[in-house]
Structures are given as C-alpha cells and as structure tokens.
Design a protein around this motif. Structure first.
Motif, PDB file in Angstrom:
ATOM      1  N   ARG A  31       0.928  -1.160  -0.131  1.00  0.00           N
ATOM      2  CA  ARG A  31      -0.186   0.100  -0.134  1.00  0.00           C
ATOM      3  C   ARG A  31       0.833   1.156   0.094  1.00  0.00           C
ATOM      4  O   ARG A  31       0.456   2.342  -0.450  1.00  0.00           O
ATOM      5  CB  ARG A  31      -0.743   0.106   1.140  1.00  0.00           C
ATOM      6  N   TYR A  32       2.053   1.126   0.782  1.00  0.00           N
ATOM      7  CA  TYR A  32       2.717   2.434   0.786  1.00  0.00           C
ATOM      8  C   TYR A  32       3.493   2.606  -0.574  1.00  0.00           C
ATOM      9  O   TYR A  32       3.536   3.699  -1.033  1.00  0.00           O
ATOM     10  CB  TYR A  32       4.060   1.953   1.924  1.00  0.00           C
ATOM     11  N   VAL A  33       3.882   1.604  -1.309  1.00  0.00           N
ATOM     12  CA  VAL A  33       4.320   1.748  -2.709  1.00  0.00           C
ATOM     13  C   VAL A  33       3.188   2.337  -3.696  1.00  0.00           C
ATOM     14  O   VAL A  33       3.398   3.101  -4.478  1.00  0.00           O
ATOM     15  CB  VAL A  33       4.956   0.409  -3.172  1.00  0.00           C
ATOM     16  N   GLY A  34       2.003   1.782  -3.547  1.00  0.00           N
ATOM     17  CA  GLY A  34       0.769   2.150  -4.101  1.00  0.00           C
ATOM     18  C   GLY A  34       0.798   1.755  -5.702  1.00  0.00           C
ATOM     19  O   GLY A  34       1.482   1.222  -6.273  1.00  0.00           O
ATOM     20  N   GLY A  35      -0.477   1.637  -5.995  1.00  0.00           N
ATOM     21  CA  GLY A  35      -0.790   1.379  -7.356  1.00  0.00           C
ATOM     22  C   GLY A  35      -0.327   0.055  -8.061  1.00  0.00           C
ATOM     23  O   GLY A  35      -0.312  -0.888  -7.266  1.00  0.00           O
ATOM     24  N   LYS A  36      -0.065  -0.025  -9.334  1.00  0.00           N
ATOM     25  CA  LYS A  36       0.338  -1.140  -9.974  1.00  0.00           C
ATOM     26  C   LYS A  36       1.673  -1.866  -9.500  1.00  0.00           C
ATOM     27  O   LYS A  36       1.444  -3.098  -9.223  1.00  0.00           O
ATOM     28  CB  LYS A  36       0.299  -1.054 -11.434  1.00  0.00           C
ATOM     29  N   HIS A  37       2.490  -1.101  -9.108  1.00  0.00           N
ATOM     30  CA  HIS A  37       3.854  -1.618  -8.492  1.00  0.00           C
ATOM     31  C   HIS A  37       3.593  -2.187  -7.260  1.00  0.00           C
ATOM     32  O   HIS A  37       4.156  -3.314  -7.051  1.00  0.00           O
ATOM     33  CB  HIS A  37       4.905  -0.388  -8.542  1.00  0.00           C
ATOM     34  N   GLY A  38       2.816  -1.499  -6.493  1.00  0.00           N
ATOM     35  CA  GLY A  38       2.741  -2.206  -5.035  1.00  0.00           C
ATOM     36  C   GLY A  38       1.819  -3.350  -4.983  1.00  0.00           C
ATOM     37  O   GLY A  38       2.094  -4.278  -4.337  1.00  0.00           O
ATOM     38  N   ALA A  39       0.885  -3.366  -6.041  1.00  0.00           N
ATOM     39  CA  ALA A  39       0.026  -4.767  -6.013  1.00  0.00           C
ATOM     40  C   ALA A  39       0.954  -5.805  -6.818  1.00  0.00           C
ATOM     41  O   ALA A  39       0.619  -6.769  -6.340  1.00  0.00           O
ATOM     42  CB  ALA A  39      -1.119  -4.235  -6.970  1.00  0.00           C
ATOM     43  N   TYR A  40       1.744  -5.489  -7.839  1.00  0.00           N
ATOM     44  CA  TYR A  40       2.621  -6.682  -8.097  1.00  0.00           C
ATOM     45  C   TYR A  40       3.661  -7.121  -7.221  1.00  0.00           C
ATOM     46  O   TYR A  40       3.840  -8.325  -7.108  1.00  0.00           O
ATOM     47  CB  TYR A  40       3.041  -6.176  -9.293  1.00  0.00           C
ATOM     48  N   ALA A  41       4.167  -6.227  -6.217  1.00  0.00           N
ATOM     49  CA  ALA A  41       4.999  -6.615  -5.334  1.00  0.00           C
ATOM     50  C   ALA A  41       4.251  -7.625  -4.449  1.00  0.00           C
ATOM     51  O   ALA A  41       5.058  -8.603  -3.851  1.00  0.00           O
ATOM     52  CB  ALA A  41       5.689  -5.537  -4.622  1.00  0.00           C
ATOM     53  N   PHE A  42       3.178  -7.201  -4.025  1.00  0.00           N
ATOM     54  CA  PHE A  42       2.203  -8.020  -3.127  1.00  0.00           C
ATOM     55  C   PHE A  42       1.932  -9.250  -3.743  1.00  0.00           C
ATOM     56  O   PHE A  42       2.293 -10.501  -2.839  1.00  0.00           O
ATOM     57  CB  PHE A  42       1.018  -7.327  -2.460  1.00  0.00           C
ATOM     58  N   ALA A  43       1.789  -9.444  -4.842  1.00  0.00           N
ATOM     59  CA  ALA A  43       1.469 -10.631  -5.502  1.00  0.00           C
ATOM     60  C   ALA A  43       2.641 -11.377  -5.801  1.00  0.00           C
ATOM     61  O   ALA A  43       2.308 -12.912  -5.401  1.00  0.00           O
ATOM     62  CB  ALA A  43       0.841 -10.343  -7.042  1.00  0.00           C
ATOM     63  N   TRP A  44       3.719 -11.043  -5.629  1.00  0.00           N
ATOM     64  CA  TRP A  44       4.926 -11.844  -5.973  1.00  0.00           C
ATOM     65  C   TRP A  44       5.563 -11.949  -4.361  1.00  0.00           C
ATOM     66  O   TRP A  44       6.597 -12.766  -4.390  1.00  0.00           O
ATOM     67  CB  TRP A  44       6.086 -11.419  -6.800  1.00  0.00           C
ATOM     68  N   MET A  45       5.002 -11.442  -3.402  1.00  0.00           N
ATOM     69  CA  MET A  45       5.492 -11.647  -2.058  1.00  0.00           C
ATOM     70  C   MET A  45       5.717 -13.219  -1.537  1.00  0.00           C
ATOM     71  O   MET A  45       6.470 -13.274  -0.781  1.00  0.00           O
ATOM     72  CB  MET A  45       4.601 -11.100  -0.896  1.00  0.00           C
ATOM     73  N   PRO A  46       4.857 -14.009  -1.968  1.00  0.00           N
ATOM     74  CA  PRO A  46       5.093 -15.428  -1.831  1.00  0.00           C
ATOM     75  C   PRO A  46       6.573 -16.066  -1.974  1.00  0.00           C
ATOM     76  O   PRO A  46       6.965 -16.886  -1.223  1.00  0.00           O
ATOM     77  CB  PRO A  46       4.354 -16.303  -2.692  1.00  0.00           C
ATOM     78  N   LEU A  47       7.326 -15.231  -2.840  1.00  0.00           N
ATOM     79  CA  LEU A  47       8.756 -15.899  -3.151  1.00  0.00           C
ATOM     80  C   LEU A  47       9.458 -15.420  -1.617  1.00  0.00           C
ATOM     81  O   LEU A  47      10.463 -16.102  -1.433  1.00  0.00           O
ATOM     82  CB  LEU A  47       9.480 -14.969  -4.229  1.00  0.00           C
ATOM     83  N   VAL A  48       9.244 -14.172  -0.970  1.00  0.00           N
ATOM     84  CA  VAL A  48       9.876 -13.987   0.124  1.00  0.00           C
ATOM     85  C   VAL A  48       9.466 -14.979   1.067  1.00  0.00           C
ATOM     86  O   VAL A  48      10.042 -15.504   2.086  1.00  0.00           O
ATOM     87  CB  VAL A  48       9.622 -12.593   0.459  1.00  0.00           C
ATOM     88  N   TRP A  49       8.157 -15.365   1.256  1.00  0.00           N
ATOM     89  CA  TRP A  49       7.487 -16.374   2.216  1.00  0.00           C
ATOM     90  C   TRP A  49       8.078 -17.556   2.144  1.00  0.00           C
ATOM     91  O   TRP A  49       8.299 -18.075   3.285  1.00  0.00           O
ATOM     92  CB  TRP A  49       5.977 -16.296   2.007  1.00  0.00           C
ATOM     93  N   ILE A  50       8.514 -18.151   1.167  1.00  0.00           N
ATOM     94  CA  ILE A  50       8.893 -19.795   1.130  1.00  0.00           C
ATOM     95  C   ILE A  50      10.453 -19.463   0.952  1.00  0.00           C
ATOM     96  O   ILE A  50      11.175 -20.550   0.821  1.00  0.00           O
ATOM     97  CB  ILE A  50       8.289 -20.472  -0.426  1.00  0.00           C
ATOM     98  N   ALA A  51      11.059 -18.304   1.054  1.00  0.00           N
ATOM     99  CA  ALA A  51      12.481 -18.271   1.003  1.00  0.00           C
ATOM    100  C   ALA A  51      13.174 -19.003   2.201  1.00  0.00           C
ATOM    101  O   ALA A  51      12.588 -18.975   3.320  1.00  0.00           O
ATOM    102  CB  ALA A  51      12.971 -16.911   1.077  1.00  0.00           C
ATOM    103  N   PRO A  52      14.320 -19.744   1.947  1.00  0.00           N
ATOM    104  CA  PRO A  52      14.511 -20.678   3.333  1.00  0.00           C
ATOM    105  C   PRO A  52      14.770 -19.908   4.447  1.00  0.00           C
ATOM    106  O   PRO A  52      14.635 -20.162   5.506  1.00  0.00           O
ATOM    107  CB  PRO A  52      16.010 -21.166   2.707  1.00  0.00           C
ATOM    108  N   VAL A  53      15.418 -18.614   4.233  1.00  0.00           N
ATOM    109  CA  VAL A  53      15.630 -17.847   5.329  1.00  0.00           C
ATOM    110  C   VAL A  53      14.399 -17.468   6.175  1.00  0.00           C
ATOM    111  O   VAL A  53      14.530 -17.420   7.619  1.00  0.00           O
ATOM    112  CB  VAL A  53      16.607 -16.442   5.033  1.00  0.00           C
ATOM    113  N   THR A  54      13.352 -17.240   5.461  1.00  0.00           N
ATOM    114  CA  THR A  54      12.060 -17.074   6.310  1.00  0.00           C
ATOM    115  C   THR A  54      11.350 -18.244   6.948  1.00  0.00           C
ATOM    116  O   THR A  54      11.173 -18.069   8.098  1.00  0.00           O
ATOM    117  CB  THR A  54      10.935 -16.289   5.159  1.00  0.00           C
ATOM    118  N   MET A  55      11.225 -19.463   6.079  1.00  0.00           N
ATOM    119  CA  MET A  55      11.329 -20.583   6.887  1.00  0.00           C
ATOM    120  C   MET A  55      12.053 -20.968   7.810  1.00  0.00           C
ATOM    121  O   MET A  55      11.358 -21.336   8.965  1.00  0.00           O
ATOM    122  CB  MET A  55      11.037 -21.718   5.804  1.00  0.00           C
TER     123      MET A  55
END
Length: 222
Positions: A154-178
C-alpha cells in the motif's frame, strides 16, 4: 486485495501470458505446501519432514530463551543475563522450567533489552504448555509478516505495489523466512514492525495511520 491495491482495471500476474501465469500458480502451490509443512512442524516437533534445516536445528529455538528469562524475572532473579542460567554459555548449567514440554529446548541465552520480556511475561503467565506457545508464536509472526507485506504494498501504491504483493510468496517460501519460523526468532517480527514504522498501516486511512515513532520504538527492542 490485488484490486484494492492496483485498481479494478489492473490485471493479475500472468494475465494474457501463460508462462507467467503457470509460474505464479506453481509459486502459489509451493507456498501452500511450505506453509503446511512448517505449520505442521510448529504444532508437532516430531514431524520428521518439518524442519527447514534438519539435524541439530530440529529442537533448537530462540523462543525458549525468551520464556526462560521471563520465568527467571518473575521468580525475582536479579540478573537474567547471567551465563550460569544457560547451557549455551555455561556447559554445566542446569536450567529448569515450569512450562510443560520446554525442558529439552533450554540452551540459548537471553540477550535482548529488558523491555523485550513484556510479551514473554504474558505468555508465561498464561500457563500454556510449550507446544501451544510455540504454535501461537508462529501464527503471530506469520500474520505480522502478511500484514506488513500488505502495508508495504500500500505504501508503494498502484500497480507496482500490487505486483510486489502478488509476488511476496517468493519471500515467504525463501529458506531464510522458513528457518526464522522454525528457529522461533523475533527477527522477522522486528523487520515487520520496522516496516510499520514508516507510518504505514494496512487497513487504516492516512489520518489514522500508526505513529511511526511508536512502531519504531516497538521494533527497536531487537
């Protein structure tokens, strides 16, 4: 959520591009599988396929150090930082705990500022066993991560923020997060709170956003 971030006219990732759509679907399925794996392990530490990093780390966590220090403080101990409390610093240390199921996790020392004990104090006072506390700790960190991710989008906003959120699962499943979830560290929560320190709040308007200084001070206990 995607439409709320980008607007009704924005297309979901991969729309009109089959390869990207397939990758996004595969990422989603991988995210579900990884979440199910780590969630099962956090509720049942005997689950052999659960650890992100197996071996020594199966039953090694930071969370017990937070809880042990809270127990010591509640018992009136004058120095919860003393090395003789923790086998990780003193080999012949013989720590005890009233929290059911936490005995074989006692090793790491408590090395955080005193105000960090507020939440562990509450968890100890709840009288819950370690398996339940461990599950709640995981759930709390997971929800805070998701909330902070949406707030950042939301802070980034617009399409760029939406796409960043849509690809956030990449960060979620990263070994360092797990591994952070498995290890029970507070670090991921601190990063999420630091994001909120940018005067970002995921579900409130600009006039009602969380005060940045408050969020920063909360995160600063790390």
């Amino acid at each position: 959520l995607f439409e709320r971030l980008a607007g009704e006219d924005a297309a979901l990732p991969g729309a009109g591009r089959p390869v990207v759509a397939a990758l996004w679907i595969a990422l989603g399925l991988g995210c579900v599988a990884q979440t199910a794996r780590i969630a099962t392990f956090m509720t049942d530490d005997a689950f052999a396929q659960g650890p992100t990093i197996a071996g020594f780390w199966d039953h090694h966590m930071c969370l017990p150090a937070y809880l042990q220090a809270a127990e010591l403080n509640r018992a009136g101990d004058e120095n919860v930082y003393h090395a003789h409390h923790y086998p990780g610093l003193t080999r012949d240390a013989q720590p005890t705990t009233a929290i059911e199921g936490m005995d074989h996790y006692l090793e790491d020392p408590f090395q955080y500022p005193p105000q960090f004990l507020l939440l562990p104090h509450a968890l100890v006072a709840s009288g819950l066993d370690f398996a339940t506390i461990r599950t709640l700790w995981f759930a709390g960190q997971a929800l805070l991560f998701i909330g902070a991710a949406f707030a950042l989008a939301r802070y980034v906003g617009g399409k760029h923020g939406a796409y960043a959120f849509a690809w956030m699962p990449l960060v979620w499943i990263a070994p360092v997060t797990m591994f952070n979830f498995q290890y029970g560290q507070a670090h991921l929560a601190v990063i999420a709170l630091a994001v909120l320190a940018w005067d970002v709040s995921p579900f409130l308007g600009a006039a009602d956003r969380i005060d940045g200084g408050t969020a920063f001070n909360a995160a600063r206990v790390e």
